[in-house]
Design a protein around this motif. Structure first.
Motif: not given
Lengths: 134, 334
Positions: A22-24, A32, B10-12, B32-33, B255-256, B258-259
């Motif tokens: 999983v990517m954001y 996002y 599922q997560h990053a 998650e963020p 990115f995480l 930033a989210a």
């Protein structure tokens, strides 16, 4: 990273393509969102490279064991992706002791209990350990 | 033994993922963020003398266990954490928690998790997962980096929880005792951001925080002189792998984060946070470009000073941008 830029490069070695990540990434609306990714080429390359290094070193060590310069401990240590420091921790020994066990002369003197302990650490049978390279 | 229903997503990232799933199980609908940001998960460290599998230690995230601890503390959730001296005690304690109907998070080494593809299974000891039940002799596992729930044999789980090396999990286990029905995000978000800025900007040692990016840049410039081409390539490869540590989008969690800033901006109705989210996205893209260039260098097997110099410069530029970014974030008036 925009949603359409999320890499989809399968990690096609050692079953690496069995799971996706999983990517954001940023969508068209500027928000996002999470996106599934098959993998990313630079990371695949770096990981493959690390595995190739393991294979190369393992092949070289196997030769040294077969020619009687190192003991099977050296081979299985590398096969389990360990170094002397890590193996010593698992074995509950000092590093210099493990190094001695990695030589054929030191290996020949190992007690059954110690052989058993090494076999357990490497997740193999004692026979597989003692018969390796013979 | 009771098997409770556990809703797996599922997560990053493993630890923010576990934290999110455990909180949602308690009825707290967190993303998650948000968990990652409140837990101040983003970080940087480069410790050349601490070798992990033969390469210098580099990390883009905070130390294991910290995210869960900080998030629950900041949202006033009552938790229990514990380390153990022996696998027997650790597995018994897990069984007791499961019998009481609670899912438990724990640290593990990915090397001993047979359900993961071999490609991922190095001696990496800071992986988080949730065990939520036991069926027959097998434990039911919710691993946030895997799409569905899975199972593991007790011997494997015990090995994974008591892996040796850096760091050592020592059976570390954590679970939520009780949670309020409503949580307040505003103060938690502020505390998370303040802590992140502090850890990025304040450590007086060269190996931690933003300073360490410059240190890594300097080291990379010297790789061609100090290392064989093979070693240089492996060292660089390790930085890329940490940068893309299961699903960060190649930007070392930027990115995480930033989210998180974007979501926090929406929640607190602050345009400045939204703006900072955009800025950090650009920085994340720079990190991705750095990894691309590093990979190209490795593929070409080049070992000349110029290309390593360029790579060092790229990294230094990212470091400088991030420094300014975190200074601005730190200066926010709440």
């Amino acid at each position: 990273m925009k949603v359409n830029e999320v890499p989809q490069d399968p990690k096609d070695f050692r079953e690496g393509d069995k799971i996706t990540k999983v990517m954001y990434a940023v969508g068209d609306d500027g928000k996002y969102t999470s996106v599934n990714s098959a993998g990313w080429e630079p990371d695949n390359f770096a990981t493959k490279q690390a595995w190739d290094a393991v294979d190369e070193e393992l092949a070289a060590t196997e030769q040294l064991v077969r020619s009687g310069q190192l003991s099977p401990i050296a081979y299985y240590m590398q096969k389990c992706l360990m170094d002397v420091a890590l193996l010593a921790k698992y074995a509950g020994k000092w590093q210099w002791q493990v190094k001695r066990h990695m030589k054929p002369s030191g290996f020949a003197k190992l007690s059954d209990a110690m052989l058993q302990r090494y076999a357990e650490i490497f997740n193999i049978s004692v026979t597989a350990l003692t018969q390796f390279g013979k | 033994m009771s098997t409770l229903h556990f809703s797996h997503s599922q997560h990053a990232h493993c630890e923010s993922g576990v934290t999110t799933n455990l909180l949602r199980h308690q009825g707290i609908n967190i993303s998650e963020p948000m968990a990652f940001g409140i837990g101040a998960g983003i970080f940087f460290a480069h410790i050349p003398f601490l070798k992990v599998s033969g390469t210098p230690g580099t990390t883009f995230r905070t130390w294991p266990g910290a995210i869960f601890k900080r998030v629950t503390e900041r949202l006033h959730i009552d938790i229990h954490t514990q380390k153990f001296s022996t696998p027997e005690k650790a597995m018994q304690a897990l069984d007791n928690v499961l019998a009481a109907g609670k899912p438990a998070g724990m640290l593990s080494s990915v090397y001993y998790l047979p359900y993961l593809p071999e490609a991922f299974r190095f001696h990496f000891n800071a992986h988080n997962l949730v065990v939520y039940g036991k069926e027959g002799n097998e434990y039911l596992v919710s691993d946030p980096v895997v799409e569905t729930t899975t199972r593991i044999a007790p011997e494997d789980l015990a090995k994974a929880r008591f892996a040796k090396g850096t760091p050592e999990p020592k059976g570390f286990m954590y679970y939520i005792k009780s949670a309020p029905s409503q949580v307040q995000y505003e103060k938690a978000i502020q505390a998370g951001i303040k802590q992140t800025c502090f850890f990025m900007l304040s450590p007086p040692l060269p190996w931690f925080g933003n300073k360490a990016i410059g240190l890594l840049a300097k080291k990379i410039t010297k790789y061609p002189q100090k290392l064989t081409p093979r070693k240089a390539s492996l060292y660089l490869g390790n930085v890329i792998r940490m940068q893309e540590e299961i699903g960060t989008g190649g930007a070392g969690f930027r990115f995480l984060y930033a989210a998180f800033l974007q979501e926090a901006g929406q929640l607190l109705q602050r345009d400045d946070l939204q703006q900072y989210a955009k800025e950090l996205t650009t920085i994340g893209d720079d990190w991705r470009n750095f990894a691309y260039s590093a990979a190209r260098l490795m593929k070409d097997r080049k070992n000349d000073l110029v290309s390593f110099d360029e790579l060092g410069d790229m990294l230094r530029a990212v470091g400088d941008k991030e420094k300014q970014f975190f200074h601005k974030l730190q200066a926010i008036k709440w």
